[in-house]
Write an enzyme that holds these catalytic residues in place. Structure first.
Site, PDB file in Angstrom:
ATOM      1  N   ARG A 100       0.844  -1.192   0.000  1.00 48.27           N
ATOM      2  CA  ARG A 100       0.000   0.000   0.000  1.00 48.27           C
ATOM      3  C   ARG A 100       0.878   1.239   0.000  1.00 48.27           C
ATOM      4  O   ARG A 100       1.930   1.277   0.630  1.00 48.27           O
ATOM      5  CB  ARG A 100      -0.883   0.035   1.256  1.00 48.27           C
ATOM      6  N   TYR A 239      -0.906  -3.384  -7.476  1.00 49.16           N
ATOM      7  CA  TYR A 239      -0.667  -4.258  -6.338  1.00 49.16           C
ATOM      8  C   TYR A 239      -1.759  -4.177  -5.278  1.00 49.16           C
ATOM      9  O   TYR A 239      -2.152  -3.094  -4.853  1.00 49.16           O
ATOM     10  CB  TYR A 239       0.669  -3.899  -5.664  1.00 49.16           C
ATOM     11  N   LYS A 248      -9.329  -2.617   0.593  1.00 48.24           N
ATOM     12  CA  LYS A 248      -9.354  -1.543   1.589  1.00 48.24           C
ATOM     13  C   LYS A 248     -10.154  -0.327   1.124  1.00 48.24           C
ATOM     14  O   LYS A 248     -10.823   0.331   1.920  1.00 48.24           O
ATOM     15  CB  LYS A 248      -7.927  -1.112   1.937  1.00 48.24           C
ATOM     16  N   HIS A 268     -11.877  -3.012  10.224  1.00 47.96           N
ATOM     17  CA  HIS A 268     -10.695  -3.798   9.852  1.00 47.96           C
ATOM     18  C   HIS A 268     -10.558  -4.935  10.862  1.00 47.96           C
ATOM     19  O   HIS A 268      -9.677  -4.933  11.709  1.00 47.96           O
ATOM     20  CB  HIS A 268      -9.473  -2.868   9.882  1.00 47.96           C
ATOM     21  N   SER A 291      -2.276  -4.546  10.071  1.00 44.99           N
ATOM     22  CA  SER A 291      -1.831  -5.541   9.103  1.00 44.99           C
ATOM     23  C   SER A 291      -0.544  -6.215   9.555  1.00 44.99           C
ATOM     24  O   SER A 291       0.327  -5.584  10.159  1.00 44.99           O
ATOM     25  CB  SER A 291      -1.604  -4.884   7.737  1.00 44.99           C
ATOM     26  N   CYS A 293      -0.090  -8.424  11.834  1.00 44.96           N
ATOM     27  CA  CYS A 293       0.030  -8.637  13.274  1.00 44.96           C
ATOM     28  C   CYS A 293      -0.731  -9.879  13.735  1.00 44.96           C
ATOM     29  O   CYS A 293      -1.087  -9.989  14.901  1.00 44.96           O
ATOM     30  CB  CYS A 293      -0.460  -7.405  14.034  1.00 44.96           C
ATOM     31  N   ASP A 316     -10.091 -10.397   7.720  1.00 42.90           N
ATOM     32  CA  ASP A 316      -9.617  -9.024   7.535  1.00 42.90           C
ATOM     33  C   ASP A 316     -10.679  -7.944   7.670  1.00 42.90           C
ATOM     34  O   ASP A 316     -10.416  -6.897   8.238  1.00 42.90           O
ATOM     35  CB  ASP A 316      -8.955  -8.902   6.155  1.00 42.90           C
ATOM     36  N   ARG A 407       2.391 -12.000  -0.909  1.00 42.71           N
ATOM     37  CA  ARG A 407       1.001 -12.343  -0.596  1.00 42.71           C
ATOM     38  C   ARG A 407       0.518 -13.602  -1.297  1.00 42.71           C
ATOM     39  O   ARG A 407       1.081 -14.045  -2.292  1.00 42.71           O
ATOM     40  CB  ARG A 407       0.092 -11.186  -1.028  1.00 42.71           C
TER      41      ARG A 407
END
Length: 629
Positions: A100, A239, A248, A268, A291, A293, A316, A407
């Site tokens: 991001r 991406y 998002k 989130h 993110s 975590c 998510d 990813r």
């Protein structure tokens, strides 16, 4: 020869590109929908972007197979070993396009204060003046793919729909996995229904005869949201959340505004089902972490304690609306996993490994000699491989084989512990909400809010050490309220107020979820983790489950920061952990907490009069409790 690139005939919806002499039509779209807003919007984007062709995506497996086959033939992606990983592929991004780009992410509202200090702001008129020349002709030499998609089960009262256009077939393949994309979603958009328009381009038009690159993108990147229009425009990146605009951009930045305007929550958060198999009782839990975590690991957790089961609803995103019974019901608006690969292993998340055995797209991981994938933390390193740059790699290379933010995109239906109600249009009732972050000190393993207001303050005070999923210095601590800092589509002070308002909006505040905070990452003085984490986190979930049923302080004791587990209330049977480690896990250092509170006050000062008075009250109450401690 005509100088104009495009002549548009509105009567037959055919556009003629005079440079390539190719025709393309949106008649297919007209045959599938009578929503004139959808048709007109797609026509406008075609006129602006000037693609060679238009393809209306149907979301079928055949379409996916055709697109991936074309990408393989062009050398853009690699087909993986079908015996080891059927129908799976590897892509390598441009090194400049790997995560991001928060610095290039904008919230465009008429008044700057409505976007808030938590967002990069631009005036909508100024941003459109910047973007329109970039989008003008940006799809020359390419195909415009039109993707109608539903965020959440189709026709669910909690779901919402969008239409994205893109010039990236790889984005189409990812959106096929991540959303309910295609004909069924388009059918759900009735004649006068509204939808979220999403314009995306990699920003790399092709001249006639020009050879394409494996990962087209542009050095200029803009991820732009217009909250007052409920619309999105993204330029320059191919991406992840920059390009998969249902991710998002829609599910959080725009949906958070929709939720504020209509009295629900777009968060989130992961969603999991937790069952006591002895009693047969089941509860659903939502949890918010920044993110990288551990959200995906927790969502697919394998409990180490007997008699307990975790099932996955989502890893998510969580949308919650009030049901007729006054409880909050949640759906996962996504249809797939977009997980961080490094660190995912048989010990950290065996269920994720099972979910990505087939029908999966990998980005920026390593390719082994037998045409399989590998990343740091997966297993013993291979003797040799091709790294995410496309270069020969060995363990002696001294550099990571996979990018830290590499990813996998996999269908959620492949998760071996998928919850039976994951696709239920009604959603699932939420009993508990958990906040957490990566903190090496200060924050105990788990504690509970005194009430909804205190819980809102706990969410607002979330802070975490930075990870590779976001721009910044690794390990640096930053405030990340509700794990929404990069994703809240409006002023964060107003967002705190919206959370507080849910108590008044509920028919019965006693039916609101209980709120908790966890920290799996606390370390001792030698820098070693005090808590083993992974499957052992089920012990904390069990305590949370029991606290949802408890009366008063049963199983808990008051502390200045909230309720912490009473002695022997946390199930530690069979766990090898020292008394010293356990004591340190729950120790409350008054000075550390006062320092955190001072940092929180400074952080909140930026919101000015947009900060709810109740948040200030909560800070004052915490300070008083700490000083009396």
């Amino acid at each position: 020869m005509l100088k104009s690139a495009i002549i548009k005939n509105y009567n037959n919806s055919v556009l003629l590109n005079h440079y390539t002499k190719r025709f393309y039509s949106i008649d297919t779209l007209k045959s599938k929908t009578n929503n004139k807003n959808v048709i007109n919007w797609v026509e406008e984007q075609a006129k602006l972007c000037k693609p060679d062709k238009i393809h209306i995506c149907d979301g079928s497996n055949e379409e996916f197979e055709r697109l991936t086959s074309e990408l393989v033939q062009k050398g853009f992606i690699t087909k993986l070993n079908p015996n080891k990983r059927p129908n799976s592929f590897l892509a390598r991004s441009d090194p400049s396009d790997v995560a991001r780009v928060e610095s290039s992410t904008f919230i465009c509202t008429k008044d700057k204060v409505d976007a808030g200090p938590n967002n990069n702001w631009k005036d909508p008129k100024d941003m459109k003046a910047t973007l329109n020349p970039l989008f003008d002709g940006c799809m020359k030499g390419r195909t415009m793919y039109v993707m109608p998609y539903s965020m959440g089960p189709i026709n669910s009262p909690i779901s919402h729909v969008g239409v994205q256009v893109t010039d990236s077939p790889f984005v189409v393949c990812n959106m096929k996995i991540m959303t309910r994309m295609g004909d069924e979603a388009l059918k759900s958009i009735k004649e006068n229904d509204k939808f979220v328009p999403c314009l995306h381009s990699v920003g790399a038009p092709l001249k006639e005869g020009q050879k394409d690159v494996a990962w087209p993108c542009n050095s200029k990147k803009y991820i732009v949201h217009y909250p007052e229009e409920y619309s999105i425009a993204s330029y320059g990146s191919g991406y992840g959340g920059n390009a998969l605009l249902g991710k998002k951009c829609f599910s959080l930045r725009i949906a958070s505004v929709m939720a504020r305007d209509n009295g629900w929550l777009a968060e989130h958060m992961l969603i999991l089902g937790l069952t006591n198999e002895i009693s047969g009782e089941k509860k659903y839990v939502a949890a918010a972490f920044p993110s990288a975590c551990g959200k995906t690991n927790l969502a697919m957790l394998t409990p180490t304690i007997p008699g307990w089961k975790v099932e996955t609803v989502g890893d998510d995103i969580c949308w919650m609306k009030f049901g007729k019974d006054g409880r909050l019901y949640a759906i996962n608006p996504e249809n797939g996993f977009f997980g961080v690969a490094p660190g995912t292993s048989s010990s950290s998340n065996p269920n994720a490994l099972e979910a990505i055995k087939k029908n999966t797209l990998f980005t920026n991981v390593a390719l082994t000699s037998d045409n399989d994938v590998w990343w740091e933390g997966l297993s013993t390193p291979p003797m040799k491989a091709v790294d995410w740059h496309g270069n020969e790699w060995s363990p002696q290379s001294g550099i990571p084989a996979a990018h830290p933010n590499s990813r996998f995109t996999a269908p959620i239906s492949q998760c071996p512990v998928i919850d039976p109600s994951w696709n239920d249009p009604k959603g699932v009732p939420i009993s508990a909400i958990i906040f957490g972050g990566r903190r090496s000190s200060t924050i105990p393993l788990v504690y509970q809010a005194f009430d909804w207001k205190h819980g809102t303050f706990m969410g607002a005070s979330t802070a975490s050490e930075l990870t590779a999923a976001a721009e910044g210095t690794l390990g640096q601590l930053r405030h990340d309220p509700f794990a929404m800092l990069p994703f809240c589509g409006y002023n964060m002070g107003d967002y705190f107020g919206h959370w507080l308002s849910m108590e008044q909006n509920s028919k019965d505040a006693s039916k609101l979820p209980k709120i908790f905070y966890v920290n799996w990452f606390r370390k001792n003085k030698n820098g070693k983790f005090l808590w083993p984490g992974f499957g052992e986190n089920s012990r904390v979930l069990k305590w949370i489950f029991e606290r949802c049923n408890a009366k008063g302080e049963e199983g808990a004791q008051q502390s200045p920061i909230g309720y912490i587990p009473a002695k022997k209330s946390l199930d530690l049977d069979g766990l090898d952990i020292s008394k010293d480690s356990l004591r340190e896990l729950f120790s409350i250092d008054k000075n550390e907490w006062l320092n955190d509170l001072s940092s929180m006050r400074k952080y909140c000062s930026q919101f000015g009069n947009r900060l709810p008075k109740e948040i200030e009250n909560q800070m004052n109450q915490l300070e008083n409790r700490l000083n009396e401690y």
